[in-house]
Design a protein around this motif. Structure first.
Motif: not given
Length: 141
Positions: A79-82, A72-76, A91-95
């Protein structure tokens, strides 16, 4: 427990799983598979989360969630939040794109389900939703 009732439930669950898989893979629903949809939905509804938390919620291995999230990150879509308290984790958040794709997919799913139960009385739709939720809750470890 009544054996006849149990056999009906077992059979109907098997049929439901088969038909629901077919329903959710319909072209009208776009390109998100079930795991991607559920991850995006969880993050869109409850906010950013770490891989460990997501793995626990979905009752999956951390490696499985990591692999799904990476796709899902590769598709955009994510994204990761340190994590400021631990430099090694995130953490993972939605774009914005992920939110758009998720909302479109959700709407298409709702439309497909609505088509199938349009003739049901509202009280039956409500009862069915409550019973499905109750059954899903009973599947938790």
């Amino acid at each position: 427990m009544n054996e006849k009732h149990l056999e009906i439930i077992e059979l109907e669950l098997a049929i439901l799983i088969r038909r629901a898989t077919n329903l959710s893979s319909h072209k009208k629903l776009g390109t998100l598979d079930r795991s991607a949809y559920l991850l995006l939905r969880r993050i869109a509804n409850k906010g950013a989360a770490g891989v460990k938390v997501l793995a626990e919620e979905f009752m999956l291995d951390i490696s499985t969630i990591s692999r799904q999230a990476a796709a899902l990150e590769q598709k955009g879509y994510l994204y990761r939040i340190p994590d400021p308290s631990d430099g090694r984790s995130y953490k993972l958040d939605i774009t914005e794109l992920g939110t758009t794709v998720f909302k479109e997919h959700k709407q298409a799913r709702l439309e497909r389900i609505s088509e199938k139960i349009v003739d049901w009385p509202e009280d039956e739709r409500e009862a069915f939703g409550k019973l499905l939720k109750k059954f899903n809750e009973s599947l938790k470890l």
